[in-house]
Design a protein around this motif. Structure first.
Motif, short mmCIF file in Angstrom:
data_model
loop_
_atom_site.label_atom_id
_atom_site.label_comp_id
_atom_site.label_asym_id
_atom_site.label_seq_id
_atom_site.Cartn_x
_atom_site.Cartn_y
_atom_site.Cartn_z
N VAL A 28 25.76 -163.43 26.81
CA VAL A 28 26.12 -163.89 25.47
C VAL A 28 27.41 -163.25 24.96
O VAL A 28 28.11 -163.84 24.13
N GLN A 29 27.73 -162.06 25.45
CA GLN A 29 28.96 -161.40 25.01
C GLN A 29 29.50 -160.54 26.14
O GLN A 29 28.74 -159.98 26.94
N THR A 30 30.83 -160.45 26.22
CA THR A 30 31.47 -159.55 27.16
C THR A 30 32.62 -158.83 26.44
O THR A 30 33.22 -159.38 25.53
N TRP A 31 32.87 -157.60 26.85
CA TRP A 31 34.01 -156.85 26.34
C TRP A 31 34.79 -156.34 27.54
O TRP A 31 34.21 -155.86 28.51
N GLY A 32 36.11 -156.43 27.47
CA GLY A 32 36.90 -156.03 28.61
C GLY A 32 36.71 -157.02 29.74
O GLY A 32 36.43 -158.20 29.53
N SER A 33 36.86 -156.55 30.96
CA SER A 33 36.67 -157.40 32.13
C SER A 33 35.19 -157.53 32.44
O SER A 33 34.44 -156.56 32.32
N ALA A 34 34.77 -158.73 32.83
CA ALA A 34 33.36 -158.95 33.18
C ALA A 34 33.30 -159.92 34.35
O ALA A 34 34.11 -160.84 34.44
N PRO A 35 32.34 -159.72 35.29
CA PRO A 35 32.25 -160.57 36.48
C PRO A 35 31.90 -162.02 36.16
O PRO A 35 32.30 -162.92 36.88
N ARG A 36 31.10 -162.25 35.09
CA ARG A 36 30.65 -163.60 34.77
C ARG A 36 30.92 -163.88 33.29
O ARG A 36 30.78 -162.98 32.46
N PRO A 37 31.27 -165.09 32.93
CA PRO A 37 31.63 -165.40 31.55
C PRO A 37 30.39 -165.64 30.68
O PRO A 37 29.27 -165.84 31.21
N PRO A 38 30.55 -165.64 29.36
CA PRO A 38 29.44 -166.00 28.47
C PRO A 38 28.90 -167.38 28.84
O PRO A 38 29.66 -168.31 29.14
#
Length: 331
Positions: A28-38
């Motif tokens: 539901v939320q990501t901050w910075g770099s994340a492997p998978r999107p919301p």
């Protein structure tokens, strides 16, 4: 229409109908770099079987471990939030890029009726919003539009499902079948127009939906917008050029036609003779696709869809801007 998300939901429906307890995770939320999107989803069955993905693998392993340790199922609230990567040490442990943080909803799936209804509506080419109330676990399904995006205010998660991008193929030959199958996996609704009845046999309903009429009428009937791509693949100018005349004056974000460099130039000349403006002709992608040395229908389909997806994602096609002599050298 087919996608990773819908495959997850199909498994959720099958597992619940078979009597398994299921937990559904959604990014539901990501901050910075994340492997998978919301919006990315993963379903975890009570025996540890998983489908889908919310990370590169480490978070999935932790979710399975939590199940094995008895920290999941059958007790607990219907929905709760789980956050990974709060500290740099935790981010490193779970394989998140430096500074990356990931928040998931952990949802215990009860009555799967909403899953069945969502899948049916997507199969009918509808765009659906699923609203999940984190306080109660209640799910509401509502109509949505192509421009809607995932939203989360801390209480309500609103996720969008269904074909928000469209691909109209002119021609139902062998190449179109490969393009259609790959495009479905990329979340495109596939539409096909081919007035030649001998090419219609053998198409499976899930591979695409046929649009009746001649190519120019088909383009007009679907009302191409900024989320529509139109590709002519018949090699017959009597069919391809009819579609291109209409599509190049539409709002479609991509209009292309199969053919060599020489044939593509002849096509441009012919479109000019037919009264199409130089500005509209400039929008034509031809030859279609990125140069990957493709020869087989599957390779050509991959090349074409790589170009379409790049433009969809806002990536500048530098390869197409190389001088002709440089391109020939690269080949």
């Amino acid at each position: 229409m087919d996608s990773v998300d819908l495959n997850v939901l199909r498994s959720v429906l099958e597992w619940r109908r078979a009597g398994h307890a299921v937990v559904l995770y959604s990014v539901v939320q990501t901050w910075g770099s994340a492997p998978r999107p919301p919006g990315a989803m993963l379903a975890l069955r009570d025996d540890g079987v998983v489908i889908g993905s919310v990370s590169g693998g480490c978070i999935e392993d932790d979710l399975i471990t939590r199940l094995g340790d008895g920290r999941l199922l059958p007790d607990g609230p219907p929905v709760q939030l789980v956050t990974y990567g709060v500290t740099l040490e935790e981010a490193a442990r779970f394989g998140l890029p430096c500074g990356g943080t990931l928040r998931l909803t952990e949802e215990r799936v009860g009555d799967p009726a909403w899953v069945a209804e969502l899948l049916e509506r997507c199969q009918a080419h509808q765009i659906v919003a699923r609203e999940l109330d984190l306080r109660t676990g209640e799910v509401l399904l509502k109509a949505a539009s192509r421009s809607d995006e995932l939203a989360f205010d801390g209480v309500i998660l609103r996720a969008i499902y269904g074909p928000r991008w469209r691909l109209l193929l002119i021609g139902a030959g062998q190449l179109s079948r490969y393009v259609a199958q790959m495009a479905r996996l990329l979340d495109f609704e596939v539409l096909i127009c081919d007035p030649r009845q001998e090419f219609v046999h053998g198409w499976e309903a899930q591979d695409g939906r046929f649009v009746a009429g001649m190519p120019d009428d088909a383009v007009l009937s679907i009302e191409p917008d900024e989320r529509t791509a139109v590709v002519a693949l018949t090699h017959d100018p009597r069919l391809d050029d009819m579609a291109l005349l209409t599509a190049l004056d539409s709002r479609a974000f991509y209009v292309g036609a199969l053919g060599s460099r020489a044939n593509s130039q002849k096509r441009r000349d012919n479109l000019a003779l037919l009264g199409l403006s130089a500005q509209s002709i400039e929008r034509l992608h031809g030859p279609v696709g990125l140069h990957i040395g493709s020869h087989t229908p599957a390779e050509i389909a991959l090349s074409l869809l790589a170009e379409i997806v790049a433009l969809k994602n806002g990536v500048e096609l530098l390869q197409k801007k190389l001088p002709a002599r440089v391109v020939e050298t690269v080949k």
